[in-house]
Design a protein around this motif. Structure first.
Motif, PDB file in Angstrom:
ATOM      1  N   GLU A 100       0.849  -1.184   0.000  1.00  0.00           N
ATOM      2  CA  GLU A 100       0.000   0.000   0.000  1.00  0.00           C
ATOM      3  C   GLU A 100       0.892   1.244   0.000  1.00  0.00           C
ATOM      4  O   GLU A 100       1.806   1.345   0.816  1.00  0.00           O
ATOM      5  CB  GLU A 100      -0.857  -0.050   1.261  1.00  0.00           C
ATOM      6  CG  GLU A 100      -1.803   1.083   1.457  1.00  0.00           C
ATOM      7  CD  GLU A 100      -2.591   0.885   2.745  1.00  0.00           C
ATOM      8  OE1 GLU A 100      -3.474   0.005   2.776  1.00  0.00           O
ATOM      9  OE2 GLU A 100      -2.301   1.601   3.714  1.00  0.00           O
ATOM     10  N   PRO A 101       0.627   2.201  -0.896  1.00  0.00           N
ATOM     11  CA  PRO A 101       1.414   3.432  -0.891  1.00  0.00           C
ATOM     12  C   PRO A 101       1.051   4.308   0.302  1.00  0.00           C
ATOM     13  O   PRO A 101      -0.111   4.378   0.701  1.00  0.00           O
ATOM     14  CB  PRO A 101       1.038   4.104  -2.208  1.00  0.00           C
ATOM     15  CG  PRO A 101      -0.313   3.574  -2.538  1.00  0.00           C
ATOM     16  CD  PRO A 101      -0.378   2.187  -1.962  1.00  0.00           C
ATOM     17  N   ASN A 102       2.057   4.942   0.885  1.00  0.00           N
ATOM     18  CA  ASN A 102       1.862   5.809   2.051  1.00  0.00           C
ATOM     19  C   ASN A 102       2.879   6.934   2.024  1.00  0.00           C
ATOM     20  O   ASN A 102       3.707   7.010   1.119  1.00  0.00           O
ATOM     21  CB  ASN A 102       2.010   5.004   3.351  1.00  0.00           C
ATOM     22  CG  ASN A 102       0.750   4.297   3.742  1.00  0.00           C
ATOM     23  OD1 ASN A 102      -0.162   4.910   4.261  1.00  0.00           O
ATOM     24  ND2 ASN A 102       0.675   2.996   3.489  1.00  0.00           N
ATOM     25  N   MET A 103       2.831   7.775   3.023  1.00  0.00           N
ATOM     26  CA  MET A 103       3.812   8.850   3.207  1.00  0.00           C
ATOM     27  C   MET A 103       4.503   8.666   4.549  1.00  0.00           C
ATOM     28  O   MET A 103       3.856   8.350   5.554  1.00  0.00           O
ATOM     29  CB  MET A 103       3.137  10.225   3.180  1.00  0.00           C
ATOM     30  CG  MET A 103       2.640  10.660   1.825  1.00  0.00           C
ATOM     31  SD  MET A 103       3.927  10.851   0.588  1.00  0.00           S
ATOM     32  CE  MET A 103       4.825  12.253   1.209  1.00  0.00           C
ATOM     33  N   GLY A 152      -1.346  10.233  12.554  1.00  0.00           N
ATOM     34  CA  GLY A 152      -1.784  11.373  11.758  1.00  0.00           C
ATOM     35  C   GLY A 152      -1.836  11.048  10.272  1.00  0.00           C
ATOM     36  O   GLY A 152      -1.596  11.916   9.442  1.00  0.00           O
ATOM     37  N   GLY A 153      -2.123   9.782   9.950  1.00  0.00           N
ATOM     38  CA  GLY A 153      -2.214   9.362   8.560  1.00  0.00           C
ATOM     39  C   GLY A 153      -0.876   9.126   7.884  1.00  0.00           C
ATOM     40  O   GLY A 153      -0.816   8.856   6.686  1.00  0.00           O
ATOM     41  N   LYS A 154       0.239   9.210   8.639  1.00  0.00           N
ATOM     42  CA  LYS A 154       1.571   8.995   8.082  1.00  0.00           C
ATOM     43  C   LYS A 154       2.278   7.855   8.798  1.00  0.00           C
ATOM     44  O   LYS A 154       1.964   7.522   9.936  1.00  0.00           O
ATOM     45  CB  LYS A 154       2.403  10.272   8.182  1.00  0.00           C
ATOM     46  CG  LYS A 154       1.868  11.386   7.288  1.00  0.00           C
ATOM     47  CD  LYS A 154       2.843  12.528   7.226  1.00  0.00           C
ATOM     48  CE  LYS A 154       2.335  13.565   6.221  1.00  0.00           C
ATOM     49  NZ  LYS A 154       3.328  14.612   6.015  1.00  0.00           N
ATOM     50  N   VAL A 155       3.251   7.268   8.118  1.00  0.00           N
ATOM     51  CA  VAL A 155       4.024   6.142   8.646  1.00  0.00           C
ATOM     52  C   VAL A 155       4.924   6.620   9.783  1.00  0.00           C
ATOM     53  O   VAL A 155       5.645   7.619   9.637  1.00  0.00           O
ATOM     54  CB  VAL A 155       4.866   5.510   7.515  1.00  0.00           C
ATOM     55  CG1 VAL A 155       5.855   4.507   8.067  1.00  0.00           C
ATOM     56  CG2 VAL A 155       3.949   4.869   6.487  1.00  0.00           C
ATOM     57  N   GLY A 203       1.757  -2.433   9.543  1.00  0.00           N
ATOM     58  CA  GLY A 203       2.465  -3.208   8.531  1.00  0.00           C
ATOM     59  C   GLY A 203       3.967  -3.080   8.694  1.00  0.00           C
ATOM     60  O   GLY A 203       4.460  -2.719   9.763  1.00  0.00           O
ATOM     61  N   PHE A 204       4.690  -3.370   7.597  1.00  0.00           N
ATOM     62  CA  PHE A 204       6.153  -3.324   7.582  1.00  0.00           C
ATOM     63  C   PHE A 204       6.616  -2.419   6.453  1.00  0.00           C
ATOM     64  O   PHE A 204       6.064  -2.459   5.352  1.00  0.00           O
ATOM     65  CB  PHE A 204       6.730  -4.735   7.377  1.00  0.00           C
ATOM     66  CG  PHE A 204       6.613  -5.616   8.587  1.00  0.00           C
ATOM     67  CD1 PHE A 204       7.693  -5.801   9.431  1.00  0.00           C
ATOM     68  CD2 PHE A 204       5.429  -6.258   8.882  1.00  0.00           C
ATOM     69  CE1 PHE A 204       7.591  -6.601  10.552  1.00  0.00           C
ATOM     70  CE2 PHE A 204       5.305  -7.069   9.996  1.00  0.00           C
ATOM     71  CZ  PHE A 204       6.392  -7.244  10.837  1.00  0.00           C
ATOM     72  N   LEU A 205       7.655  -1.627   6.704  1.00  0.00           N
ATOM     73  CA  LEU A 205       8.176  -0.689   5.718  1.00  0.00           C
ATOM     74  C   LEU A 205       8.950  -1.437   4.640  1.00  0.00           C
ATOM     75  O   LEU A 205       9.900  -2.166   4.935  1.00  0.00           O
ATOM     76  CB  LEU A 205       9.075   0.355   6.390  1.00  0.00           C
ATOM     77  CG  LEU A 205       9.601   1.466   5.510  1.00  0.00           C
ATOM     78  CD1 LEU A 205       8.456   2.289   4.912  1.00  0.00           C
ATOM     79  CD2 LEU A 205      10.533   2.364   6.302  1.00  0.00           C
ATOM     80  N   CYS A 261       6.377   6.130   0.382  1.00  0.00           N
ATOM     81  CA  CYS A 261       6.886   4.803   0.705  1.00  0.00           C
ATOM     82  C   CYS A 261       5.795   3.766   0.498  1.00  0.00           C
ATOM     83  O   CYS A 261       4.636   4.109   0.295  1.00  0.00           O
ATOM     84  CB  CYS A 261       7.380   4.771   2.149  1.00  0.00           C
ATOM     85  SG  CYS A 261       6.064   5.021   3.366  1.00  0.00           S
ATOM     86  N   ASP A 262       6.184   2.509   0.559  1.00  0.00           N
ATOM     87  CA  ASP A 262       5.229   1.410   0.508  1.00  0.00           C
ATOM     88  C   ASP A 262       5.238   0.682   1.837  1.00  0.00           C
ATOM     89  O   ASP A 262       6.282   0.540   2.475  1.00  0.00           O
ATOM     90  CB  ASP A 262       5.583   0.423  -0.608  1.00  0.00           C
ATOM     91  CG  ASP A 262       5.270   0.967  -1.983  1.00  0.00           C
ATOM     92  OD1 ASP A 262       4.302   1.734  -2.110  1.00  0.00           O
ATOM     93  OD2 ASP A 262       5.984   0.616  -2.933  1.00  0.00           O
TER      94      ASP A 262
END
Length: 155
Positions: free
Chosen positions: A25-28, A44-47, A58-60, A84-85
Protein backbone atom coordinates in the motif's frame (compact mmCIF):
# COMPACT_ATOMS: atom_id res chain seq x y z
CA UNK A 1 33.19 -10.98 -5.88
CA UNK A 2 32.11 -12.56 -2.60
CA UNK A 3 32.48 -16.32 -2.26
CA UNK A 4 29.81 -17.94 -0.09
CA UNK A 5 31.43 -20.91 1.62
CA UNK A 6 28.51 -22.02 3.78
CA UNK A 7 25.26 -20.12 3.31
CA UNK A 8 24.09 -17.22 1.22
CA UNK A 9 22.49 -14.26 3.01
CA UNK A 10 18.81 -14.80 3.82
CA UNK A 11 17.85 -11.51 2.20
CA UNK A 12 18.02 -7.75 2.50
CA UNK A 13 15.92 -6.09 5.24
CA UNK A 14 12.67 -4.68 3.87
CA UNK A 15 12.78 -6.73 0.67
CA UNK A 16 9.51 -8.48 -0.16
CA UNK A 17 10.64 -12.08 -0.63
CA UNK A 18 7.61 -13.61 -2.36
CA UNK A 19 6.31 -10.88 -4.60
CA UNK A 20 3.29 -12.75 -5.94
CA UNK A 21 1.75 -13.03 -2.47
CA UNK A 22 2.34 -9.47 -1.29
CA UNK A 23 -0.21 -6.75 -0.65
CA UNK A 24 1.55 -3.37 -0.68
CA UNK A 25 0.00 0.00 0.00
CA UNK A 26 1.41 3.43 -0.89
CA UNK A 27 1.86 5.81 2.05
CA UNK A 28 3.81 8.85 3.21
CA UNK A 29 6.59 8.83 5.78
CA UNK A 30 6.19 10.96 8.88
CA UNK A 31 8.78 13.35 10.28
CA UNK A 32 11.36 10.65 11.12
CA UNK A 33 13.39 8.30 8.92
CA UNK A 34 12.86 4.55 9.54
CA UNK A 35 14.96 1.51 8.63
CA UNK A 36 13.67 -0.81 5.91
CA UNK A 37 11.69 -3.73 7.31
CA UNK A 38 10.57 -1.73 10.36
CA UNK A 39 7.24 -2.46 12.06
CA UNK A 40 5.14 0.68 11.59
CA UNK A 41 1.97 2.31 12.81
CA UNK A 42 0.03 5.23 11.33
CA UNK A 43 0.21 8.51 13.21
CA UNK A 44 -1.78 11.37 11.76
CA UNK A 45 -2.21 9.36 8.56
CA UNK A 46 1.57 8.99 8.08
CA UNK A 47 4.02 6.14 8.65
CA UNK A 48 5.70 6.23 12.07
CA UNK A 49 7.71 3.87 14.27
CA UNK A 50 5.69 1.53 16.45
CA UNK A 51 5.26 2.73 20.04
CA UNK A 52 3.95 1.19 23.25
CA UNK A 53 0.19 0.85 22.94
CA UNK A 54 0.38 1.39 19.18
CA UNK A 55 -1.44 -0.67 16.57
CA UNK A 56 0.73 -2.47 14.02
CA UNK A 57 -0.18 -1.32 10.51
CA UNK A 58 2.47 -3.21 8.53
CA UNK A 59 6.15 -3.32 7.58
CA UNK A 60 8.18 -0.69 5.72
CA UNK A 61 9.14 -1.97 2.24
CA UNK A 62 12.56 -1.38 0.70
CA UNK A 63 11.95 0.27 -2.69
CA UNK A 64 13.65 -0.96 -5.83
CA UNK A 65 15.51 0.54 -7.51
CA UNK A 66 16.91 2.95 -4.96
CA UNK A 67 20.13 4.87 -4.58
CA UNK A 68 21.36 5.22 -1.04
CA UNK A 69 24.31 6.72 0.76
CA UNK A 70 24.52 3.57 2.88
CA UNK A 71 27.14 1.06 1.77
CA UNK A 72 26.71 -1.89 4.14
CA UNK A 73 24.54 -4.72 2.83
CA UNK A 74 21.03 -4.29 4.15
CA UNK A 75 21.74 -0.87 5.66
CA UNK A 76 19.55 2.03 4.80
CA UNK A 77 16.45 3.88 5.77
CA UNK A 78 13.50 5.59 4.16
CA UNK A 79 13.94 9.36 4.59
CA UNK A 80 11.38 11.48 6.42
CA UNK A 81 8.46 12.95 4.47
CA UNK A 82 9.02 10.68 1.45
CA UNK A 83 6.54 8.44 -0.32
CA UNK A 84 6.89 4.80 0.71
CA UNK A 85 5.23 1.41 0.51
CA UNK A 86 3.91 -0.58 3.45
CA UNK A 87 3.48 -4.35 3.30
CA UNK A 88 0.01 -5.14 4.67
CA UNK A 89 0.28 -8.85 3.86
CA UNK A 90 3.05 -11.07 2.53
CA UNK A 91 6.58 -12.31 3.16
CA UNK A 92 9.58 -10.09 3.92
CA UNK A 93 13.23 -10.30 4.94
CA UNK A 94 13.80 -8.49 8.25
CA UNK A 95 16.60 -8.03 10.78
CA UNK A 96 16.20 -10.05 13.98
CA UNK A 97 17.89 -8.33 16.94
CA UNK A 98 17.68 -11.10 19.53
CA UNK A 99 16.65 -14.70 20.02
CA UNK A 100 16.54 -17.73 17.79
CA UNK A 101 13.58 -17.87 15.42
CA UNK A 102 11.83 -21.10 14.53
CA UNK A 103 9.40 -21.71 11.70
CA UNK A 104 5.89 -20.78 12.81
CA UNK A 105 7.05 -18.96 15.97
CA UNK A 106 5.49 -15.59 16.88
CA UNK A 107 7.37 -12.37 16.00
CA UNK A 108 7.73 -9.79 18.80
CA UNK A 109 8.62 -6.10 18.53
CA UNK A 110 10.30 -4.05 21.26
CA UNK A 111 8.20 -1.12 22.48
CA UNK A 112 10.40 -0.12 25.46
CA UNK A 113 14.15 0.37 25.04
CA UNK A 114 16.41 -1.88 27.09
CA UNK A 115 20.08 -2.76 27.47
CA UNK A 116 21.41 -2.72 23.90
CA UNK A 117 17.89 -2.97 22.47
CA UNK A 118 15.96 -0.21 20.71
CA UNK A 119 12.26 0.45 20.26
CA UNK A 120 11.22 -1.26 17.03
CA UNK A 121 13.74 -4.12 17.23
CA UNK A 122 12.32 -7.49 16.20
CA UNK A 123 12.83 -10.32 18.66
CA UNK A 124 12.11 -14.04 18.75
CA UNK A 125 10.88 -14.14 22.34
CA UNK A 126 8.58 -12.04 24.50
CA UNK A 127 10.25 -9.84 27.12
CA UNK A 128 7.47 -8.98 29.56
CA UNK A 129 5.80 -5.66 28.81
CA UNK A 130 8.89 -4.39 26.93
CA UNK A 131 7.82 -6.26 23.78
CA UNK A 132 4.52 -7.01 22.11
CA UNK A 133 3.52 -9.79 19.74
CA UNK A 134 3.01 -8.60 16.17
CA UNK A 135 -0.49 -9.92 15.35
CA UNK A 136 -0.54 -12.35 12.43
CA UNK A 137 3.27 -12.33 12.08
CA UNK A 138 5.37 -15.50 12.22
CA UNK A 139 8.94 -16.55 11.42
CA UNK A 140 9.49 -18.70 8.33
CA UNK A 141 12.73 -20.26 9.58
CA UNK A 142 16.15 -19.61 11.09
CA UNK A 143 18.15 -16.42 10.64
CA UNK A 144 21.48 -16.14 8.84
CA UNK A 145 24.79 -15.06 10.41
CA UNK A 146 23.75 -11.39 10.10
CA UNK A 147 20.39 -11.91 11.83
CA UNK A 148 18.35 -11.65 8.62
CA UNK A 149 15.28 -13.88 8.57
CA UNK A 150 12.01 -14.19 6.66
CA UNK A 151 8.63 -13.43 8.19
CA UNK A 152 5.06 -14.06 7.08
CA UNK A 153 2.62 -11.28 7.93
CA UNK A 154 -1.20 -11.55 7.59
CA UNK A 155 -0.88 -14.44 5.15
Amino acid sequence: MTAYLERMPAGIPGDVTRKGNAVLEPNMMGAAALPFGAVIQLTGGKVAAIAAGGTVYGFLVRPYPMQSTETAMGAGAMPANASCDVMRSGYMAVTLKSGTPAKGAQVHVRVVAGAGRLVGDLEAAADGTDTMAVPGCFFMGASDANGITEIAYNV
